[in-house]
Design a protein around this motif. Structure first.
Motif, PDB file in Angstrom:
ATOM      1  N   ASP A  88     -16.460  37.137  -3.805  1.00 44.27           N
ATOM      2  CA  ASP A  88     -17.286  36.478  -4.820  1.00 44.27           C
ATOM      3  C   ASP A  88     -17.204  37.230  -6.139  1.00 44.27           C
ATOM      4  OD1 ASP A  88     -18.071  34.700  -2.848  1.00 44.27           O
ATOM      5  OD2 ASP A  88     -20.008  35.676  -2.496  1.00 44.27           O
ATOM      6  N   VAL A  89     -17.266  38.560  -6.074  1.00 42.34           N
ATOM      7  CA  VAL A  89     -17.169  39.385  -7.281  1.00 42.34           C
ATOM      8  C   VAL A  89     -15.800  39.200  -7.940  1.00 42.34           C
ATOM      9  CG1 VAL A  89     -17.113  41.762  -8.141  1.00 42.34           C
ATOM     10  CG2 VAL A  89     -18.869  41.072  -6.500  1.00 42.34           C
ATOM     11  N   ALA A  90     -14.745  39.168  -7.152  1.00 48.65           N
ATOM     12  CA  ALA A  90     -13.398  39.000  -7.701  1.00 48.65           C
ATOM     13  C   ALA A  90     -13.244  37.633  -8.365  1.00 48.65           C
ATOM     14  CB  ALA A  90     -12.353  39.169  -6.595  1.00 48.65           C
ATOM     15  N   ILE A  91     -13.754  36.596  -7.741  1.00 42.25           N
ATOM     16  CA  ILE A  91     -13.673  35.251  -8.329  1.00 42.25           C
ATOM     17  C   ILE A  91     -14.503  35.189  -9.601  1.00 42.25           C
ATOM     18  CG2 ILE A  91     -14.298  32.824  -7.967  1.00 42.25           C
ATOM     19  CD1 ILE A  91     -11.767  33.718  -6.470  1.00 42.25           C
ATOM     20  N   ALA A  92     -15.704  35.775  -9.581  1.00 34.67           N
ATOM     21  CA  ALA A  92     -16.546  35.795 -10.782  1.00 34.67           C
ATOM     22  C   ALA A  92     -15.839  36.518 -11.925  1.00 34.67           C
ATOM     23  CB  ALA A  92     -17.882  36.453 -10.469  1.00 34.67           C
ATOM     24  N   ALA A  93     -15.196  37.625 -11.632  1.00 35.79           N
ATOM     25  CA  ALA A  93     -14.468  38.374 -12.673  1.00 35.79           C
ATOM     26  C   ALA A  93     -13.325  37.535 -13.227  1.00 35.79           C
ATOM     27  CB  ALA A  93     -13.945  39.687 -12.097  1.00 35.79           C
ATOM     28  N   HIS A  94     -12.633  36.823 -12.367  1.00 39.53           N
ATOM     29  CA  HIS A  94     -11.533  35.952 -12.802  1.00 39.53           C
ATOM     30  C   HIS A  94     -12.043  34.905 -13.788  1.00 39.53           C
ATOM     31  CE1 HIS A  94      -8.104  33.242 -12.695  1.00 39.53           C
ATOM     32  NE2 HIS A  94      -8.950  32.282 -12.392  1.00 39.53           N
ATOM     33  N   TYR A  95     -13.144  34.228 -13.432  1.00 38.22           N
ATOM     34  CA  TYR A  95     -13.673  33.178 -14.300  1.00 38.22           C
ATOM     35  C   TYR A  95     -14.302  33.744 -15.565  1.00 38.22           C
ATOM     36  CZ  TYR A  95     -12.505  29.495 -11.089  1.00 38.22           C
ATOM     37  OH  TYR A  95     -11.796  28.623 -10.307  1.00 38.22           O
ATOM     38  N   ALA A  96     -14.898  34.922 -15.487  1.00 42.29           N
ATOM     39  CA  ALA A  96     -15.451  35.554 -16.690  1.00 42.29           C
ATOM     40  C   ALA A  96     -14.333  35.870 -17.680  1.00 42.29           C
ATOM     41  CB  ALA A  96     -16.219  36.817 -16.323  1.00 42.29           C
ATOM     42  N   LYS A  97     -13.223  36.394 -17.183  1.00 39.53           N
ATOM     43  CA  LYS A  97     -12.083  36.687 -18.064  1.00 39.53           C
ATOM     44  C   LYS A  97     -11.498  35.399 -18.648  1.00 39.53           C
ATOM     45  CE  LYS A  97     -10.759  40.990 -15.861  1.00 39.53           C
ATOM     46  NZ  LYS A  97      -9.790  41.670 -14.995  1.00 39.53           N
ATOM     47  N   ALA A  98     -11.413  34.364 -17.828  1.00 43.47           N
ATOM     48  CA  ALA A  98     -10.884  33.083 -18.305  1.00 43.47           C
ATOM     49  C   ALA A  98     -11.794  32.504 -19.382  1.00 43.47           C
ATOM     50  CB  ALA A  98     -10.734  32.103 -17.143  1.00 43.47           C
ATOM     51  N   ALA A  99     -13.114  32.552 -19.182  1.00 42.74           N
ATOM     52  CA  ALA A  99     -14.057  32.027 -20.167  1.00 42.74           C
ATOM     53  C   ALA A  99     -13.952  32.807 -21.470  1.00 42.74           C
ATOM     54  CB  ALA A  99     -15.483  32.097 -19.612  1.00 42.74           C
ATOM     55  N   GLU A 100     -13.824  34.130 -21.353  1.00 41.11           N
ATOM     56  CA  GLU A 100     -13.681  34.969 -22.555  1.00 41.11           C
ATOM     57  C   GLU A 100     -12.387  34.622 -23.295  1.00 41.11           C
ATOM     58  OE1 GLU A 100     -13.026  39.590 -23.009  1.00 41.11           O
ATOM     59  OE2 GLU A 100     -15.062  39.119 -22.311  1.00 41.11           O
ATOM     60  N   LEU A 102     -10.814  31.808 -23.263  1.00 38.64           N
ATOM     61  CA  LEU A 102     -10.900  30.463 -23.813  1.00 38.64           C
ATOM     62  C   LEU A 102     -12.017  30.315 -24.864  1.00 38.64           C
ATOM     63  CD1 LEU A 102     -10.411  28.475 -20.498  1.00 38.64           C
ATOM     64  CD2 LEU A 102      -8.746  28.740 -22.350  1.00 38.64           C
ATOM     65  N   GLY A 103     -12.837  31.359 -24.983  1.00 39.14           N
ATOM     66  CA  GLY A 103     -13.932  31.312 -25.954  1.00 39.14           C
ATOM     67  C   GLY A 103     -15.039  30.355 -25.566  1.00 39.14           C
ATOM     68  N   VAL A 104     -15.282  30.198 -24.288  1.00 36.91           N
ATOM     69  CA  VAL A 104     -16.353  29.308 -23.826  1.00 36.91           C
ATOM     70  C   VAL A 104     -17.406  30.116 -23.071  1.00 36.91           C
ATOM     71  CG1 VAL A 104     -14.811  27.321 -23.648  1.00 36.91           C
ATOM     72  CG2 VAL A 104     -15.156  28.779 -21.648  1.00 36.91           C
ATOM     73  N   GLY A 105     -18.556  29.520 -22.876  1.00 38.63           N
ATOM     74  CA  GLY A 105     -19.622  30.171 -22.137  1.00 38.63           C
ATOM     75  C   GLY A 105     -20.541  30.954 -23.041  1.00 38.63           C
ATOM     76  N   GLN A 106     -21.517  31.585 -22.440  1.00 34.73           N
ATOM     77  CA  GLN A 106     -22.508  32.364 -23.178  1.00 34.73           C
ATOM     78  C   GLN A 106     -22.691  33.702 -22.474  1.00 34.73           C
ATOM     79  OE1 GLN A 106     -26.248  30.386 -23.613  1.00 34.73           O
ATOM     80  NE2 GLN A 106     -27.234  32.118 -24.587  1.00 34.73           N
ATOM     81  N   ARG A 107     -22.555  34.790 -23.211  1.00 39.10           N
ATOM     82  CA  ARG A 107     -22.735  36.127 -22.649  1.00 39.10           C
ATOM     83  C   ARG A 107     -24.227  36.404 -22.466  1.00 39.10           C
ATOM     84  NH1 ARG A 107     -19.870  40.583 -21.819  1.00 39.10           N
ATOM     85  NH2 ARG A 107     -18.045  39.778 -22.871  1.00 39.10           N
ATOM     86  N   LEU A 108     -24.600  36.810 -21.282  1.00 42.48           N
ATOM     87  CA  LEU A 108     -25.991  37.152 -20.980  1.00 42.48           C
ATOM     88  C   LEU A 108     -26.146  38.658 -20.984  1.00 42.48           C
ATOM     89  CD1 LEU A 108     -26.589  34.679 -18.029  1.00 42.48           C
ATOM     90  CD2 LEU A 108     -27.157  34.346 -20.437  1.00 42.48           C
ATOM     91  N   GLU A 109     -27.204  39.118 -21.533  1.00 44.67           N
ATOM     92  CA  GLU A 109     -27.472  40.559 -21.571  1.00 44.67           C
ATOM     93  C   GLU A 109     -28.226  40.977 -20.340  1.00 44.67           C
ATOM     94  OE1 GLU A 109     -26.024  42.498 -23.818  1.00 44.67           O
ATOM     95  OE2 GLU A 109     -25.210  40.695 -24.708  1.00 44.67           O
TER      96      GLU A 109
END
Length: 109
Positions: A88-100, A102-109
């Motif tokens: 799950d962590v590996a998949i989340a990291a993959h999608y976080a990098k892809a979103a970054e 592509l410039g999509v999504g919102q960074r949460l603090e």
């Protein structure tokens, strides 16, 4: 055999013979209580070779400690997660990098 840089990873938690794990330098677990049961390799190391919780590092340790405190020179590193949380962590990291990328999504603090 030189074990510098060797990284072993469990898939089924019962992948190795005890002899193959005899010279492991670092064991990383996500939860000792979860992994040291049900005839897993970790439980076998505990029962037959004296492995204790304090001989292992947690996944949290592995993510926060300096690398030289994690990787021990005396043998390979064994990563032994319980369940699929690490995937799950590996998949989340993959999608976080892809979103970054592509410039999509919102960074949460």
């Amino acid at each position: 055999m030189n074990n510098d840089g060797v990284f072993l990873m469990h898939v089924s938690l019962r992948d190795y013979r005890l002899e193959a794990l005899a010279n492991v330098g670092t064991i990383i677990v996500d939860s000792w209580e979860e992994i040291c049961r049900a005839d897993t390799d970790t439980e076998r190391l505990h029962l037959h070779a004296g492995l204790q919780a304090e001989d292992t590092l947690t996944l949290a340790d592995a993510l926060t400690l300096p690398l030289e405190q994690i990787i021990r020179p005396q043998g390979p590193t064994l990563f032994t997660p319980m369940g699929l949380a690490i995937f799950d962590v590996a998949i989340a990291a993959h999608y976080a990098k892809a979103a970054e990328r592509l410039g999509v999504g919102q960074r949460l603090e």
